[in-house]
Design a protein around this motif. Structure first.
Motif, PDB file in Angstrom:
ATOM      1  N   TYR A   1       0.818  -1.219   0.000  1.00 41.29           N
ATOM      2  CA  TYR A   1       0.000   0.000   0.000  1.00 41.29           C
ATOM      3  C   TYR A   1       0.850   1.266   0.000  1.00 41.29           C
ATOM      4  CZ  TYR A   1      -3.328   3.530   1.635  1.00 41.29           C
ATOM      5  OH  TYR A   1      -4.081   4.678   1.769  1.00 41.29           O
TER       6      TYR A   1
ATOM      7  N   ASP B   1       1.470  -5.206   2.735  1.00 38.74           N
ATOM      8  CA  ASP B   1       0.599  -4.817   3.839  1.00 38.74           C
ATOM      9  C   ASP B   1      -0.727  -5.571   3.706  1.00 38.74           C
ATOM     10  OD1 ASP B   1       2.512  -2.665   4.579  1.00 38.74           O
ATOM     11  OD2 ASP B   1       1.850  -1.801   2.669  1.00 38.74           O
TER      12      ASP B   1
ATOM     13  N   ARG C   1      -4.907  -5.383   3.539  1.00 34.50           N
ATOM     14  CA  ARG C   1      -5.991  -4.443   3.215  1.00 34.50           C
ATOM     15  C   ARG C   1      -7.301  -5.214   3.074  1.00 34.50           C
ATOM     16  NH1 ARG C   1      -5.531   0.124  -1.521  1.00 34.50           N
ATOM     17  NH2 ARG C   1      -7.458   1.253  -1.030  1.00 34.50           N
TER      18      ARG C   1
ATOM     19  N   GLU D   1     -12.570   0.863   4.484  1.00 35.37           N
ATOM     20  CA  GLU D   1     -11.518  -0.149   4.539  1.00 35.37           C
ATOM     21  C   GLU D   1     -10.661  -0.046   5.800  1.00 35.37           C
ATOM     22  OE1 GLU D   1      -9.866  -0.816   0.206  1.00 35.37           O
ATOM     23  OE2 GLU D   1      -9.970   1.328   0.626  1.00 35.37           O
TER      24      GLU D   1
ATOM     25  N   ILE E   1      -6.542  -0.797   6.754  1.00 30.73           N
ATOM     26  CA  ILE E   1      -5.225  -1.061   6.176  1.00 30.73           C
ATOM     27  C   ILE E   1      -4.224  -1.214   7.319  1.00 30.73           C
ATOM     28  CG2 ILE E   1      -3.352  -0.169   4.722  1.00 30.73           C
ATOM     29  CD1 ILE E   1      -5.670   1.355   3.191  1.00 30.73           C
TER      30      ILE E   1
END
Length: 222
Positions: A85, A92, A94, A104, A106
């Motif tokens: 990301y 990462d 997500r 979202e 993250i």
């Protein structure tokens, strides 16, 4: 007679202990429940797996160690994934949620600690569908904003200490005649300062990322 009674008592206690153990094991299995989605990725020679189960808990696991186990209600099917990301070369985590608005979570991977850390306020609809602008430290989002999704908004932001910090804002309106257009704002101490209004034709000629690149200097370095 006393010997038989003690033998019977021992047998009952043994059965009770074994039954308790089996019940505990069964409860632990039920605790995790059915696997719904699972994705995995290799990061720094270790394999990390993200499992979402029917008990609505997301587990992040590596080398049989559970790094994260947190309640996540309404997790969407498609977005659970590993991706870089913040473009630092590390993958990462997500994932998104089903709601009236899409939003979202993250989690950024820290190469030093080998842990995932959530971006604090990224799980807000105004930061949905965000992505990093190439060769900068800034990100932009996209979120429908009424009028059958014909109106939309976008935030320009940076990530500081695992928190999204808004820097700019674009509001696109095409439903009401007297306010139609794309409005570009600089954000300073939670105040939105209008820096330009653009006609719909001009606004529609460019992709959103190109608009942000065009106004980046005026917003980030006023």
């Amino acid at each position: 007679m006393k010997y038989h009674f003690l033998l019977l008592l021992s047998s009952m206690l043994l059965f009770s202990c074994e039954h308790s153990k089996k019940k505990l094991i069964t409860e632990k299995i039920k605790e995790k429940d059915t696997l719904i989605y699972s994705v995995s990725a290799k990061i720094l020679d270790n394999t990390y797996r993200a499992d979402y189960r029917s008990n609505m808990i997301l587990y992040v696991i590596t080398n049989n160690d559970t790094l994260i186990a947190q309640k996540e209600e309404g997790l969407s099917t498609v977005p659970l994934k590993f991706e870089d990301y913040n473009k630092d070369g590390m993958l990462d985590i997500r994932y998104g949620y089903n709601s009236n608005y899409f939003f979202e979570t993250i989690m950024l991977f820290n190469a030093k600690t080998k842990q995932f850390t959530k971006i604090e306020n990224i799980d807000n609809p105004e930061y949905a569908y965000s992505k990093k602008i190439k060769n900068t430290d800034f990100y932009f989002s996209y979120s429908p904003n009424g009028c059958g999704k014909n109106n939309w908004e976008s935030y320009l932001f940076s990530i500081e200490d695992y928190k999204a910090v808004p820097k700019g804002y674009i509001e696109y309106k095409q439903c009401i005649d007297d306010v139609k257009g794309m409005y570009v704002f600089r954000i300073k101490k939670d105040d939105k300062i209008l820096i330009e209004k653009i006609g719909l034709k001009e606004a529609d000629n460019k992709e959103l990322e190109k608009h942000w690149i065009n106004y980046l200097k005026k917003i980030a370095c006023p």
